[in-house]
Design a protein around this motif. Structure first.
Motif, PDB file in Angstrom:
ATOM      1  N   TYR B   8      14.084  19.404 -41.425  1.00  0.00           N
ATOM      2  CA  TYR B   8      15.063  19.766 -40.334  1.00  0.00           C
ATOM      3  C   TYR B   8      14.795  21.237 -39.620  1.00  0.00           C
ATOM      4  O   TYR B   8      14.600  21.569 -38.402  1.00  0.00           O
ATOM      5  N   GLN B   9      14.401  22.355 -40.723  1.00  0.00           N
ATOM      6  CA  GLN B   9      14.013  23.513 -40.181  1.00  0.00           C
ATOM      7  C   GLN B   9      12.741  23.418 -39.531  1.00  0.00           C
ATOM      8  O   GLN B   9      12.424  24.173 -38.617  1.00  0.00           O
ATOM      9  N   MET B  10      11.785  22.730 -40.033  1.00  0.00           N
ATOM     10  CA  MET B  10      10.257  22.428 -39.543  1.00  0.00           C
ATOM     11  C   MET B  10      10.469  22.204 -38.383  1.00  0.00           C
ATOM     12  O   MET B  10       9.724  22.532 -37.211  1.00  0.00           O
ATOM     13  N   MET B  11      11.237  20.809 -37.872  1.00  0.00           N
ATOM     14  CA  MET B  11      11.168  20.212 -36.587  1.00  0.00           C
ATOM     15  C   MET B  11      12.052  21.353 -35.717  1.00  0.00           C
ATOM     16  O   MET B  11      11.360  21.589 -34.427  1.00  0.00           O
ATOM     17  N   ILE B  35      15.242  13.655 -35.652  1.00  0.00           N
ATOM     18  CA  ILE B  35      14.526  12.639 -36.511  1.00  0.00           C
ATOM     19  C   ILE B  35      13.090  12.842 -36.641  1.00  0.00           C
ATOM     20  O   ILE B  35      12.311  13.325 -35.894  1.00  0.00           O
ATOM     21  N   HIS B  36      12.842  13.175 -37.945  1.00  0.00           N
ATOM     22  CA  HIS B  36      11.361  13.473 -38.334  1.00  0.00           C
ATOM     23  C   HIS B  36      10.888  12.287 -38.948  1.00  0.00           C
ATOM     24  O   HIS B  36      11.383  11.852 -40.165  1.00  0.00           O
ATOM     25  N   CYS B  79      15.840  14.786 -31.145  1.00  0.00           N
ATOM     26  CA  CYS B  79      14.664  15.606 -31.237  1.00  0.00           C
ATOM     27  C   CYS B  79      14.046  14.550 -32.176  1.00  0.00           C
ATOM     28  O   CYS B  79      14.214  14.214 -33.255  1.00  0.00           O
ATOM     29  N   PHE B  80      12.994  13.804 -31.553  1.00  0.00           N
ATOM     30  CA  PHE B  80      11.992  13.169 -32.465  1.00  0.00           C
ATOM     31  C   PHE B  80      10.586  13.809 -32.765  1.00  0.00           C
ATOM     32  O   PHE B  80      10.052  14.324 -31.603  1.00  0.00           O
ATOM     33  N   CYS B 109      10.266  15.097 -27.722  1.00  0.00           N
ATOM     34  CA  CYS B 109       9.323  14.264 -28.572  1.00  0.00           C
ATOM     35  C   CYS B 109       8.092  15.215 -28.891  1.00  0.00           C
ATOM     36  O   CYS B 109       7.281  15.719 -27.969  1.00  0.00           O
ATOM     37  N   ILE B 110       8.192  15.788 -30.313  1.00  0.00           N
ATOM     38  CA  ILE B 110       7.321  16.795 -30.650  1.00  0.00           C
ATOM     39  C   ILE B 110       6.176  16.569 -31.699  1.00  0.00           C
ATOM     40  O   ILE B 110       6.363  15.910 -32.662  1.00  0.00           O
ATOM     41  N   PHE B 111       4.951  16.704 -31.094  1.00  0.00           N
ATOM     42  CA  PHE B 111       3.945  16.078 -32.051  1.00  0.00           C
ATOM     43  C   PHE B 111       2.713  17.256 -32.146  1.00  0.00           C
ATOM     44  O   PHE B 111       1.735  16.705 -31.414  1.00  0.00           O
TER      45      PHE B 111
END
Lengths: 242, 315
Positions: B8-11, B35-36, B79-80, B109-111
């Motif tokens: 969660y922190q990393m996201m 969601i990670h 947050c995906f 959406c984070i990649f």
């Protein structure tokens, strides 16, 4: 400031700028009067350095520098700009940012001041874009406000009054006076003899030729007597010359 | 710190690096779901909003429901993401927006580190009578181009419903994008679909949006803005078919290409009722000369002017 020497430009085998020579002095308003199709806008594009309007011969000297082969942005950074007759529209660029594009001071309050000078209420325009939601007249006034923002040494105004309602014509006159007030020069292109009255000197343009340079009243008199209706819309070919 | 808390922190950190405001995830007035990969690592709901989630081997199944007459005031943040270099994330969403309700979803959406990541989304959305559903999906990718984004959605609008979709992939390399949205619009419903993408390197962009204006007085617009440069390729297929009396549709597509980029636009419009009307406009090619020269006449260099035009279009 601006010296044009024997400028020629041919497009599709037609000489659309035919041996044009004249000079615009520091702080001068120089009018170019002519009917539609006389080559006025082509001259504006050639002076700004627009692609497809590079002269075939002749020279354009600005502040003592030969700019004939310089591209648009180089000319702009020397202090020349053009207010386009039909300005482009841009998605995603705000009116205030657009007005300040050429300005050294990127301050929105200044942009709003220029809007006001062009008779556009800042509160109605500060959150709008320079896109197709603006009417033709609104877009034109934003273009002229952007000229105020840039404060160029030489502003080429291509038909600045066209598409603007009668009540706003005074804003165009105001713009021209503002440029003169800070010491800039204006090349005022128009087909309206009333507009050219503001000029210090003027030239008549017809079929790519700029001739009969003189006071606005002299040029207007000649224009009224000889240019309405224009005797010919034909451009001279290389064979028949002038 | 357990795995979920760490993820969660990393996201949130990745989200912040992508210019997002992580404060929204601690605001009690704003609902969120983080969601990670296939783990729900953060969730906050509000009265009237039901979200059930079920983890699957490759992702998460989400069932979302807005109760009748509930209007969610603030956008719900989703947050995906997949933070490692490789992975698959399959999100299945089934949503029901009950009558006279309203919700706006804002999906990030984070990649950021993707070398070989698949982000797949399958959505079935039912927007019931006189309700409103707005779905905004904004992507933040890294520079490797190793992401495959495949969002697919089938959306049904009941009478008087309103749908707005807004897909943006303009930060970082696209990788491969394959959008496929299809909407059925009933009487007096309104559809607004917007997609923006900026591809470079060898990115591949495919946008397929289809709108059936079935009901009387239904209206739809499909708007797309795509820019490609270097060796990127894009194809935009926008289709509006009008069956209902007095249905109105419009397709508006602009694609700008530079370098060796390739762009293709396929607007499809069809009218099957004498009082319906669908229009389209498409512009495809290099940067407009008049726009470019106008900006250059204010002193911008050519590359600065092109950047401004493209950024403006994608803004």
């Amino acid at each position: 400031m601006l010296k044009i020497e024997a400028l020629n430009l041919k497009k599709e085998n037609k000489l659309i700028i035919n041996n044009v020579s004249f000079e615009v002095f520091d702080g001068e308003i120089f009018g170019i009067l002519g009917t539609n199709g006389a080559g006025k806008s082509s001259l504006a594009y050639a002076l700004m350095g627009s692609a497809g309007y590079q002269p075939d011969s002749g020279k354009i000297i600005f502040d003592g520098i030969d700019i004939t082969k310089k591209i648009i942005d180089e000319r702009a950074r020397l202090g020349i700009t053009l207010a386009w007759q039909e300005p482009a529209r841009f998605e995603g660029i705000s009116i205030l940012d657009y007005i300040l594009l050429g300005s050294k001071q990127k301050v929105h309050a200044l942009a709003e001041k220029y809007l006001e000078q062009m008779r556009l209420t800042p509160s109605e325009y500060r959150n709008r874009l320079v896109d197709k939601t603006l009417s033709g007249g609104e877009r034109k006034k934003v273009e002229l406000a952007a000229i105020l923002g840039m404060k160029p040494k030489l502003a080429i105004l291509d038909e600045p009054d066209s598409g603007i309602d009668m009540l706003s014509q005074a804003a165009v006159i105001h713009l021209i006076r503002e440029i003169k007030n800070y010491g800039g020069s204006v090349l005022l292109i128009t087909h309206d003899e009333e507009v050219v009255r503001i000029a210090d000197r003027a030239a008549l343009m017809c079929s790519g030729l700029a001739f009969k340079i003189g006071s606005p009243s002299e040029i207007i008199d000649y224009y009224k007597k000889h240019c309405k209706p224009c005797p010919t819309k034909e451009y001279p070919s290389e064979e028949n010359g002038k | 710190m357990n795995d979920i808390t760490r993820d969660y922190q990393m996201m949130l950190e990745a989200y912040q690096k992508a210019e997002g405001n992580p404060a929204v995830f601690s605001d009690s007035k704003i609902a969120h779901l983080v969601i990670h990969k296939n783990k729900v690592v953060g969730k906050h709901l509000l009265p009237g909003l039901e979200v059930l989630s079920q983890e699957t081997p490759e992702g998460v199944n989400i069932s979302l429901r807005v109760l009748p007459k509930v209007k969610i005031e603030y956008p719900v943040h989703l947050c995906f993401g997949v933070l490692p270099q490789e992975g698959v994330q399959l999100i299945n969403i089934e949503a029901e927006i009950e009558e006279e309700s309203k919700i706006t979803l804002l999906a990030h959406c984070i990649f950021p580190n993707a070398v070989k990541v698949q982000h797949l989304m399958q959505a079935k959305i039912l927007v019931k009578k006189s309700s409103s559903y707005s779905y905004n999906e904004i992507h933040f990718h890294g520079e490797s181009g190793g992401v495959e984004v495949v969002p697919k959605a089938k959306i049904i609008l009941e009478e008087g419903a309103h749908l707005a979709t807004n897909f943006q992939l303009t930060k970082g390399r696209v990788g491969t994008l394959d959008i496929d949205y299809e909407v059925e619009a009933s009487k007096n419903s309104v559809v607004e679909m917007l997609a923006k993408a900026y591809g470079y390197g060898n990115d591949k962009i495919q946008i397929k949006e289809k709108c059936f204006l079935r009901g009387e007085g239904s209206r739809g617009i499909i708007k797309s803005r795509v820019a490609v440069k270097e060796e990127a390729e894009s194809e935009v297929q926008s289709e509006i078919l009008a069956y209902g009396p007095y249905a109105r549709g419009h397709v508006d597509c602009i694609e700008i290409m530079q370098d060796k980029g390739k762009a293709r636009a396929v607007p499809i419009v069809g009218v099957f009722h004498e009082t319906a009307k669908v229009t389209h406009e498409a512009a495809i090619g290099s940067v407009d000369k008049v726009q470019l020269e106008t900006l250059m006449s204010r002193g911008l260099r050519q590359n600065e002017a092109i950047d401004l035009i493209i950024k403006g279009m994608l803004q």
